[in-house]
Motif scaffolding. Structure first.
Motif, PDB file in Angstrom:
ATOM      1  N   ALA A  38       0.832  -1.202   0.000  1.00 20.27           N
ATOM      2  CA  ALA A  38       0.000   0.000   0.000  1.00 20.27           C
ATOM      3  C   ALA A  38       0.866   1.250   0.000  1.00 20.27           C
ATOM      4  N   ALA A  39       1.985   1.192   0.711  1.00 19.18           N
ATOM      5  CA  ALA A  39       2.888   2.344   0.755  1.00 19.18           C
ATOM      6  C   ALA A  39       3.530   2.594  -0.609  1.00 19.18           C
ATOM      7  N   VAL A  40       3.843   1.518  -1.328  1.00 19.35           N
ATOM      8  CA  VAL A  40       4.397   1.663  -2.678  1.00 19.35           C
ATOM      9  C   VAL A  40       3.401   2.390  -3.574  1.00 19.35           C
ATOM     10  N   LEU A  41       2.161   1.988  -3.523  1.00 22.85           N
ATOM     11  CA  LEU A  41       1.146   2.618  -4.369  1.00 22.85           C
ATOM     12  C   LEU A  41       0.934   4.076  -3.975  1.00 22.85           C
ATOM     13  N   ALA A  42       0.985   4.364  -2.676  1.00 23.27           N
ATOM     14  CA  ALA A  42       0.846   5.752  -2.215  1.00 23.27           C
ATOM     15  C   ALA A  42       2.010   6.605  -2.708  1.00 23.27           C
ATOM     16  N   ASP A  43       3.235   6.080  -2.618  1.00 27.06           N
ATOM     17  CA  ASP A  43       4.406   6.817  -3.091  1.00 27.06           C
ATOM     18  C   ASP A  43       4.378   6.989  -4.606  1.00 27.06           C
ATOM     19  N   TYR A  44       3.877   5.988  -5.289  1.00 31.28           N
ATOM     20  CA  TYR A  44       3.755   6.040  -6.747  1.00 31.28           C
ATOM     21  C   TYR A  44       2.803   7.165  -7.153  1.00 31.28           C
ATOM     22  N   ARG A  45       1.704   7.264  -6.431  1.00 30.41           N
ATOM     23  CA  ARG A  45       0.762   8.354  -6.699  1.00 30.41           C
ATOM     24  C   ARG A  45       1.368   9.701  -6.346  1.00 30.41           C
ATOM     25  N   GLU A  46       2.105   9.758  -5.267  1.00 33.51           N
ATOM     26  CA  GLU A  46       2.766  10.997  -4.853  1.00 33.51           C
ATOM     27  C   GLU A  46       3.755  11.460  -5.914  1.00 33.51           C
ATOM     28  N   ALA A  47       4.325  10.504  -6.639  1.00 33.57           N
ATOM     29  CA  ALA A  47       5.278  10.823  -7.707  1.00 33.57           C
ATOM     30  C   ALA A  47       4.578  11.251  -9.002  1.00 33.57           C
ATOM     31  N   SER A  81      -2.034  -0.928 -13.480  1.00 36.78           N
ATOM     32  CA  SER A  81      -2.297  -1.160 -14.893  1.00 36.78           C
ATOM     33  C   SER A  81      -1.004  -1.076 -15.709  1.00 36.78           C
ATOM     34  N   ARG A  82      -0.914  -1.900 -16.737  1.00 37.51           N
ATOM     35  CA  ARG A  82       0.283  -1.923 -17.578  1.00 37.51           C
ATOM     36  C   ARG A  82       0.398  -0.702 -18.480  1.00 37.51           C
ATOM     37  N   ASP A  83      -0.599   0.169 -18.489  1.00 38.93           N
ATOM     38  CA  ASP A  83      -0.452   1.409 -19.252  1.00 38.93           C
ATOM     39  C   ASP A  83       0.180   2.526 -18.415  1.00 38.93           C
ATOM     40  N   GLN A  84       0.550   2.185 -17.179  1.00 39.96           N
ATOM     41  CA  GLN A  84       1.257   3.116 -16.305  1.00 39.96           C
ATOM     42  C   GLN A  84       2.764   2.848 -16.388  1.00 39.96           C
ATOM     43  N   PRO A  85       3.613   3.842 -16.055  1.00 40.77           N
ATOM     44  CA  PRO A  85       5.064   3.651 -16.193  1.00 40.77           C
ATOM     45  C   PRO A  85       5.619   2.625 -15.205  1.00 40.77           C
ATOM     46  N   LEU A  86       6.405   1.690 -15.732  1.00 44.49           N
ATOM     47  CA  LEU A  86       6.934   0.587 -14.924  1.00 44.49           C
ATOM     48  C   LEU A  86       8.177   0.977 -14.137  1.00 44.49           C
ATOM     49  N   GLU A  87       9.079   1.716 -14.757  1.00 41.64           N
ATOM     50  CA  GLU A  87      10.376   1.988 -14.133  1.00 41.64           C
ATOM     51  C   GLU A  87      10.256   2.653 -12.763  1.00 41.64           C
ATOM     52  N   PRO A  88       9.479   3.735 -12.624  1.00 46.00           N
ATOM     53  CA  PRO A  88       9.359   4.322 -11.282  1.00 46.00           C
ATOM     54  C   PRO A  88       8.675   3.387 -10.291  1.00 46.00           C
ATOM     55  N   LEU A  89       7.759   2.567 -10.764  1.00 46.32           N
ATOM     56  CA  LEU A  89       7.093   1.617  -9.870  1.00 46.32           C
ATOM     57  C   LEU A  89       8.097   0.612  -9.322  1.00 46.32           C
ATOM     58  N   GLU A  90       8.971   0.104 -10.179  1.00 47.78           N
ATOM     59  CA  GLU A  90       9.984  -0.847  -9.727  1.00 47.78           C
ATOM     60  C   GLU A  90      10.937  -0.212  -8.729  1.00 47.78           C
ATOM     61  N   ALA A  91      11.314   1.033  -8.977  1.00 45.83           N
ATOM     62  CA  ALA A  91      12.240   1.721  -8.078  1.00 45.83           C
ATOM     63  C   ALA A  91      11.607   1.938  -6.708  1.00 45.83           C
ATOM     64  N   GLY A 119      11.438  -2.877  -0.262  1.00 42.71           N
ATOM     65  CA  GLY A 119      11.780  -4.286  -0.148  1.00 42.71           C
ATOM     66  C   GLY A 119      10.858  -5.216  -0.903  1.00 42.71           C
ATOM     67  N   LEU A 120      10.136  -4.691  -1.886  1.00 40.06           N
ATOM     68  CA  LEU A 120       9.204  -5.487  -2.671  1.00 40.06           C
ATOM     69  C   LEU A 120       9.669  -5.582  -4.117  1.00 40.06           C
ATOM     70  N   VAL A 121       8.988  -6.404  -4.894  1.00 37.57           N
ATOM     71  CA  VAL A 121       9.308  -6.567  -6.311  1.00 37.57           C
ATOM     72  C   VAL A 121       8.051  -6.336  -7.133  1.00 37.57           C
ATOM     73  N   VAL A 122       8.239  -6.138  -8.436  1.00 40.42           N
ATOM     74  CA  VAL A 122       7.117  -5.972  -9.364  1.00 40.42           C
ATOM     75  C   VAL A 122       7.159  -7.118 -10.365  1.00 40.42           C
ATOM     76  N   VAL A 123       6.050  -7.815 -10.506  1.00 38.51           N
ATOM     77  CA  VAL A 123       5.933  -8.910 -11.464  1.00 38.51           C
ATOM     78  C   VAL A 123       4.951  -8.493 -12.552  1.00 38.51           C
ATOM     79  N   ASP A 124       5.392  -8.578 -13.790  1.00 37.09           N
ATOM     80  CA  ASP A 124       4.538  -8.275 -14.936  1.00 37.09           C
ATOM     81  C   ASP A 124       3.887  -9.575 -15.391  1.00 37.09           C
ATOM     82  N   THR A 125       2.581  -9.711 -15.166  1.00 39.90           N
ATOM     83  CA  THR A 125       1.889 -10.939 -15.543  1.00 39.90           C
ATOM     84  C   THR A 125       1.371 -10.907 -16.978  1.00 39.90           C
TER      85      THR A 125
END
Length: 229
Positions: free
Chosen positions: A88-97, A120-130, A136-142
Motif C-alpha cells: 500500500a505504501a508503494v502505491l501511495a508513493d507512486y501516486r505521490e510521484a 495497470s500496464r499502461d502506467q510507467p513501470l520503471e518508477p514503480l519498480e524503483a 523491499g518489494l518486487v514488481v511482477v509483470d503478468t
C-alpha cells in the motif's frame, strides 16, 4: 479423459480465457470433469478464483495474489503471506510521484487484495519498480498487470502448501499457464505446459508448449496430457 491423471493447477487470465480475458465456456466442463484435485492459481484477488470454483461446483483449492493467499475449502485452511502495508505504501508513493494505479476511483482490481497491489500496464513501470525496491518489494509483470508483491511469495510456494495440506504429490501434478508468475509452478510440478500466447521465458520453462493460444491452448494441453498419460 484417463481416470488416473494427477492433480491439475491452472491459471485463469490468458489460459482459461480469450485475449480479452473473457472466460471460455468450453474450459468449464473440463475442470468439472477432472478426476483429481483442481487448483486454480491466479494473480487475481481471492474472491475471483473462489467464485470460479463455486460456479464450477468444485471445492475451492485456490492460490490467489500470486501465492499471497491460499485457500483450501476441503481442509478448512486459509493462509495469507506478504506485506500488505508495504504494498500500500508503494502505491501511495507512486501516486505521490505523479502516477496512478490506472483502475479508476472504485478500483475493483485492488479492492479485495490482502497482500499486494496491482497497477495497470499502461502506467510507467520503471518508477514503480524503483519505489517497490525502496520498500523491499518486487514488481511482477503478468502480462495483464504489474503486481507489487513480496519477493518470497509465489504461486509455486502456494502450490507446495496445497499439496502438503491435501496430501497429493507435486510430481504427479500438471500445471498449465501463460505468464511469468506461472514459472514457479512449472518448477514445482511433474508436468508443466505453457499455452501458445506465453512469452518466451515462460515457454522455455515448460515441458510442453501448445500451438494454440489462450483457452484453445488449454484445451490442446488437456488433450496432450490425455495422450501422454
Amino acid at each position: 479423459m484417463p481416470g488416473d491423471v494427477g492433480p491439475l493447477a491452472v491459471d485463469i487470465d490468458g489460459t482459461l480465457t480469450d485475449q480479452n480475458r473473457a472466460l471460455d465456456a468450453r474450459t468449464l466442463d473440463v475442470l468439472r470433469a477432472w478426476p483429481a484435485p483442481v487448483v486454480v492459481a491466479t494473480g487475481k484477488a481471492m474472491p475471483y478464483p473462489v467464485a470460479l470454483c463455486e460456479f464450477l461446483g468444485i471445492d475451492s483449492a485456490v492460490i490467489a495474489e500470486n501465492g499471497g493467499v491460499v485457500v483450501i475449502e476441503q481442509a478448512d485452511f486459509l493462509s495469507v503471506h506478504g506485506n500488505p502495508d508495504a504494498a500500500a505504501a508503494v502505491l501511495a508513493d507512486y501516486r505521490e510521484a505523479g502516477h496512478d494505479s490506472g483502475w479508476g476511483t472504485v478500483d475493483l482490481i485492488n479492492r479485495w487484495r490482502e497482500t499486494e497491489r496491482a497497477v495497470s500496464r499502461d502506467q510507467p513501470l520503471e518508477p514503480l519498480e524503483a519505489i517497490a525496491a525502496d520498500h523491499g518489494l518486487v514488481v511482477v509483470d503478468t502480462g495483464f498487470a504489474y503486481h507489487v508483491k513480496s519477493p518470497d511469495v509465489s504461486k509455486g510456494q502456494g502450490l507446495e502448501t496445497i499439496a502438503t495440506q491435501m496430501t497429493f504429490a507435486l510430481g504427479d501434478t500438471v500445471a498449465i499457464g501463460d505468464s511469468r508468475n506461472d514459472v514457479s509452478m512449472f518448477e514445482a510440478v511433474g508436468t508443466s505446459i505453457a499455452v501458445g500466447n506465453a512469452p518466451e521465458s515462460v515457454r522455455a520453462a515448460a515441458d510442453y508448449v501448445t500451438e494454440a493460444t489462450y483457452a484453445d491452448g488449454f484445451l490442446e494441453a488437456i488433450e496432450w496430457v490425455g495422450t501422454t498419460d
